[in-house]
Design a protein around this motif. Structure first.
Motif, PDB file in Angstrom:
ATOM      1  N   ARG A 317      44.323  45.625  39.807  1.00  0.00           N
ATOM      2  CA  ARG A 317      43.382  44.518  39.940  1.00  0.00           C
ATOM      3  C   ARG A 317      42.297  44.622  38.866  1.00  0.00           C
ATOM      4  N   LYS A 318      42.022  43.516  38.177  1.00  0.00           N
ATOM      5  CA  LYS A 318      40.974  43.473  37.172  1.00  0.00           C
ATOM      6  C   LYS A 318      39.606  43.359  37.839  1.00  0.00           C
ATOM      7  N   LYS A 319      38.563  43.516  37.025  1.00  0.00           N
ATOM      8  CA  LYS A 319      37.211  43.354  37.544  1.00  0.00           C
ATOM      9  C   LYS A 319      36.961  41.931  38.014  1.00  0.00           C
ATOM     10  N   GLN A 324      46.574  42.323  37.123  1.00  0.00           N
ATOM     11  CA  GLN A 324      47.121  42.596  35.799  1.00  0.00           C
ATOM     12  C   GLN A 324      48.452  43.315  35.970  1.00  0.00           C
TER      13      GLN A 324
END
Length: 344
Positions: A317-319, A324
């Motif tokens: 998980r991206k910010k 992703q």
């Protein structure tokens, strides 16, 4: 495409079609603010009748004389004004690299055309960013240049462009045109002499600025410890060349291997390894499926069949909260110990 025909009447244009480029967010959703139609004044019409360009021979070519009146050096596109269906249409890109003439919706509406005037066109097109675009249809319209009139099949595309239309090889070949972005001119034979159309560099640069402004949400990181002068030069360079960067995988699909190709330095003594299958969660599986579908649609990847060498996907998980999707290339990197470009 038809052979060019002579139009001896030289009627004045019905009007002039402009594209008004303004800062993003100021136009709202009203197409009428992006395109306007204006009548030519009596003075402009009289000048139009008197305009003629002299040619000394039928040898089509360019010399340093043709550079006069242009800003040199430059890398501007060739943007001209053409009379389409009786209107003087500005911001028309001359693109010898394209195989179809393209028209955008604002111009279509400005020419007072209706959706029912379109005929079917089923073949998808590839946009500048490599994305597949399904045309709304096609329509045949006349393009007049002095005495020559060429009927052109325009493909109507519902997509953003700083240009009103693009004329390509069909028009170029029918009119026997040669063009030069360096000299900012189009030349063609007509009535025993060479006629020419001059490009508008200011207009071309406005179009480029408009295209770059679409990347306003893209960000680049610059080192905070750079000397002020070096930092200013670097930021200026990035802004001038923002159009050449690929901001994500969908901006540069299908790069021709003749341009650039990276070969893996695989040690031939390594045996291909098939990683044990990892069962992803439903949420991860959905993210992988969506990413694979997008990449296949853009032509960035294709399906292959070699079960002796398989790698698992890794979903993080991206910010931003989005997923992703990566590939576990641990085993492949071990097989390429001296590769200067290890895979993530």
């Amino acid at each position: 495409m038809q052979e060019p025909r002579k139009d001896v009447s030289l009627r004045p244009p019905t009007g002039t079609i402009h594209v008004i480029l303004v800062a993003l967010g100021r136009t709202g959703s009203f197409p009428s603010r992006v395109l306007s139609v204006a009548r030519l004044s009596a003075e402009d019409r009289e000048r139009e009748f008197k305009m003629s360009i002299k040619g000394s021979s039928l040898i089509l070519g360019f010399s340093d004389e043709d550079k006069r009146g242009t800003i040199q050096p430059h890398d501007d596109a060739l943007v001209v004004t053409l009379r389409i269906r009786g209107f003087d249409v500005r911001r028309v890109l001359v693109d010898p690299g394209s195989v179809v003439e393209v028209m955008y919706p604002d111009l279509y509406k400005g020419l007072n055309l209706r959706p029912e005037d379109l005929t079917a066109y089923d073949s998808p097109l590839i946009s500048f960013k490599g994305k597949t675009v399904v045309p709304k249809g096609q329509i045949r319209l006349p393009i007049q240049t002095r005495l020559e009139v060429v009927e052109v099949d325009f493909i109507v595309v519902d997509a953003y462009s700083p240009y009103t239309a693009i004329v390509a090889r069909p028009w170029i070949h029918a009119l026997e045109v040669i063009s030069s972005t360096l000299h900012q001119k189009v030349k063609y034979p007509s009535g025993g002499q060479v006629e020419e159309i001059r490009g508008d560099q200011a207009m071309a640069r406005q179009c480029m600025v408009a295209a770059i402004s679409r990347q306003s949400n893209a960000e680049s990181l610059v080192g905070s410890e750079l000397p002020p002068q070096e930092k200013e030069e670097l930021v200026g360079f990035l802004r001038r060349n923002v159009d050449v960067f690929a901001w994500d995988a969908y901006d540069a699909p299908g790069v021709n291997p003749s341009l650039i190709c990276h070969y893996l330095n695989v040690n031939p003594s390594f045996i291909p390894k098939k990683q044990p299958l990892r069962r992803p969660s439903k949420e991860h599986a959905s993210a992988v499926r969506d990413e694979v579908t997008k990449l296949k649609k853009e032509g960035a990847i294709k399906e292959v069949f070699y079960p002796e060498c398989l790698a698992n996907t890794v979903v993080v998980r991206k910010k931003t909260g989005k997923w992703q999707v990566c590939v576990d290339f641990t085993d492949l990197n071990k097989a390429c110990p001296k590769d200067p470009f290890p895979l993530p």
